[in-house]
Design a protein around this motif. Sequence first.
Motif, PDB file in Angstrom:
ATOM      1  N   GLY A 118      -9.992   1.689 -15.454  1.00  0.00           N
ATOM      2  CA  GLY A 118      -8.684   1.202 -15.039  1.00  0.00           C
ATOM      3  C   GLY A 118      -7.761   1.106 -16.224  1.00  0.00           C
ATOM      4  O   GLY A 118      -8.068   0.411 -17.200  1.00  0.00           O
ATOM      5  N   ASN A 119      -6.620   1.806 -16.165  1.00  0.00           N
ATOM      6  CA  ASN A 119      -5.676   1.857 -17.281  1.00  0.00           C
ATOM      7  C   ASN A 119      -4.303   1.351 -16.858  1.00  0.00           C
ATOM      8  O   ASN A 119      -3.943   1.377 -15.682  1.00  0.00           O
ATOM      9  N   LEU A 124      -1.952   5.582 -18.889  1.00  0.00           N
ATOM     10  CA  LEU A 124      -2.022   6.719 -17.981  1.00  0.00           C
ATOM     11  C   LEU A 124      -1.045   7.811 -18.399  1.00  0.00           C
ATOM     12  O   LEU A 124      -1.346   9.003 -18.293  1.00  0.00           O
ATOM     13  N   LYS A 125       0.102   7.403 -18.911  1.00  0.00           N
ATOM     14  CA  LYS A 125       1.087   8.379 -19.367  1.00  0.00           C
ATOM     15  C   LYS A 125       0.576   9.143 -20.585  1.00  0.00           C
ATOM     16  O   LYS A 125       0.768  10.355 -20.704  1.00  0.00           O
ATOM     17  N   ARG A 126      -0.097   8.443 -21.493  1.00  0.00           N
ATOM     18  CA  ARG A 126      -0.674   9.113 -22.668  1.00  0.00           C
ATOM     19  C   ARG A 126      -1.773  10.088 -22.234  1.00  0.00           C
ATOM     20  O   ARG A 126      -1.890  11.186 -22.769  1.00  0.00           O
ATOM     21  N   GLY A 134      -3.018  19.241 -11.296  1.00  0.00           N
ATOM     22  CA  GLY A 134      -2.494  18.074 -10.603  1.00  0.00           C
ATOM     23  C   GLY A 134      -1.421  17.365 -11.396  1.00  0.00           C
ATOM     24  O   GLY A 134      -0.831  17.917 -12.333  1.00  0.00           O
ATOM     25  N   ASN A 135      -1.190  16.092 -11.050  1.00  0.00           N
ATOM     26  CA  ASN A 135      -0.086  15.343 -11.650  1.00  0.00           C
ATOM     27  C   ASN A 135      -0.460  13.864 -11.751  1.00  0.00           C
ATOM     28  O   ASN A 135      -0.873  13.251 -10.774  1.00  0.00           O
ATOM     29  N   PHE A 136      -0.319  13.299 -12.945  1.00  0.00           N
ATOM     30  CA  PHE A 136      -0.629  11.888 -13.165  1.00  0.00           C
ATOM     31  C   PHE A 136       0.434  10.971 -12.568  1.00  0.00           C
ATOM     32  O   PHE A 136       0.198   9.781 -12.404  1.00  0.00           O
ATOM     33  N   ALA A 137       1.604  11.500 -12.272  1.00  0.00           N
ATOM     34  CA  ALA A 137       2.682  10.666 -11.735  1.00  0.00           C
ATOM     35  C   ALA A 137       2.303  10.040 -10.400  1.00  0.00           C
ATOM     36  O   ALA A 137       2.846   8.996 -10.014  1.00  0.00           O
ATOM     37  N   VAL A 204     -10.321   7.914 -13.565  1.00  0.00           N
ATOM     38  CA  VAL A 204      -9.251   7.031 -14.043  1.00  0.00           C
ATOM     39  C   VAL A 204      -8.346   6.629 -12.888  1.00  0.00           C
ATOM     40  O   VAL A 204      -7.987   7.460 -12.044  1.00  0.00           O
ATOM     41  N   MET A 205      -7.971   5.339 -12.871  1.00  0.00           N
ATOM     42  CA  MET A 205      -7.069   4.806 -11.853  1.00  0.00           C
ATOM     43  C   MET A 205      -6.279   3.649 -12.455  1.00  0.00           C
ATOM     44  O   MET A 205      -6.643   3.143 -13.529  1.00  0.00           O
ATOM     45  N   PRO A 206      -5.201   3.211 -11.797  1.00  0.00           N
ATOM     46  CA  PRO A 206      -4.463   2.049 -12.297  1.00  0.00           C
ATOM     47  C   PRO A 206      -5.340   0.793 -12.278  1.00  0.00           C
ATOM     48  O   PRO A 206      -6.260   0.672 -11.459  1.00  0.00           O
ATOM     49  N   ILE A 207      -5.054  -0.147 -13.172  1.00  0.00           N
ATOM     50  CA  ILE A 207      -5.858  -1.370 -13.281  1.00  0.00           C
ATOM     51  C   ILE A 207      -5.939  -2.143 -11.958  1.00  0.00           C
ATOM     52  O   ILE A 207      -7.032  -2.579 -11.568  1.00  0.00           O
ATOM     53  N   PRO A 208      -4.823  -2.351 -11.224  1.00  0.00           N
ATOM     54  CA  PRO A 208      -4.938  -3.099  -9.954  1.00  0.00           C
ATOM     55  C   PRO A 208      -5.915  -2.457  -8.969  1.00  0.00           C
ATOM     56  O   PRO A 208      -6.658  -3.161  -8.275  1.00  0.00           O
TER      57      PRO A 208
END
Length: 413
Positions: A118-119, A124-126, A134-137, A204-208
């Motif tokens: 979780g980042n 995540l942008k880095r 794909g796309n990290f956005a 990888v995923m957002p921290i929440p």
Amino acid sequence: MILSPFEWTIAKRYMLPGRGEAFIALVAGISFVAVTLGVAALVIVMSVMNGFRAELLEKIVGLNGHAIIQAYGGRLDDWQDILKKVEATPGVTRASPLIEQPLLATFNGRVEAILVRGNTKPDLKRLSEKVVAGNFASLTENSGNVAIGSRLAENLGVRIGDTITIINPAGRSTPFGTVPRQVGYTVSAIFEIGVYDYDNAYVVMPIPDAQTLLLTGDTIGMIEVTTTNADTAMQTMAPIKQALAGRAVVTDWKTMNASLFEALAVERVAMFVVLSIIVLVAVFNILSSLIMLVRAKTRDIAILRTMGATRRSLLKIFVTIGFVIGACGTLGGLILGFVFLFFRQPVVHAVEYLTGQNLWDPSIRFLTDLPSRSDPVEITVICIMALVLSFLATLYPALKAASTDPVQVLRYE
């Protein structure tokens, strides 16, 4: 050591022997080739070793920071306050909350061990700079999207848009026991760090989203820290380590990868010593070729002495001959080494094609490509060592030539 026109003329004449002295020329040529190969081997191996260490350090530190603050028990409850203290510490350039947990992922019947990470949005942008598909956005909070490593995608047979199921053993309790938590996530990006272990495991995923998956609430597992100087990370983190004693452990990149980097350091020294022996053997060829030249030119040396040539002049002539062979071999070795390093990847592929063997397995070498980074100081040391050894190899034959007694040589001529 400056040569007079007379001395330089004689030296050039002896460096290019006549038809009757082809064997001496052959030995001198072998000496040149031996020095060239020895210097080239040192340049290539030391540059690859340096590149391997630098690339590995850059990728490991780039993903995990210079130091990690990890709570005992894996949960840092008051992490916001700790994060502020870390950010205010002199020498710290960046501090980010982080969640990392080993779990399982499944897709179409395939199961792989993974590391859920979780980042934060900046992290995540880095990481988006490493995207290959794909796309990290699209990795936003509660979106149900994740990014996975390229090797993991290959192992699972996953493409962009596919849904993988992540299994968390710490699920909900039921009358029949604990039921593992299974959550489906859409793969919206595939990245490649360049380190096999990372590309083979990370999701990888957002921290929440990671907090929701792991049922940890508003807690995190660790804080990654980047400092102004990676080599002094522990000194920079000393106040934080003292403040968190008993609550969390502070570990720098050296400790986390101690065995790997210590092994690399030992291997660098061992390879330098072993390959230096090649150069030493090469200068022995210079020694033998000069001894043969002196014996072949004994009559000429005696005549030069009777014509007024001094012992010093003869000494300078034969030292120059051997040193020029060593210097040309050193220059040739540098050129050959840098050419090989420039085309190193095609060379590796060519050898793999000819032998049918995989010379650079990422699962063993950690990195996906053969790295290279030349250190000017080491290159200078290699050149100086080759030149000094070449010079020392000329001393005995040159002294032997200078001590030739023309009376004894020409007595029966």
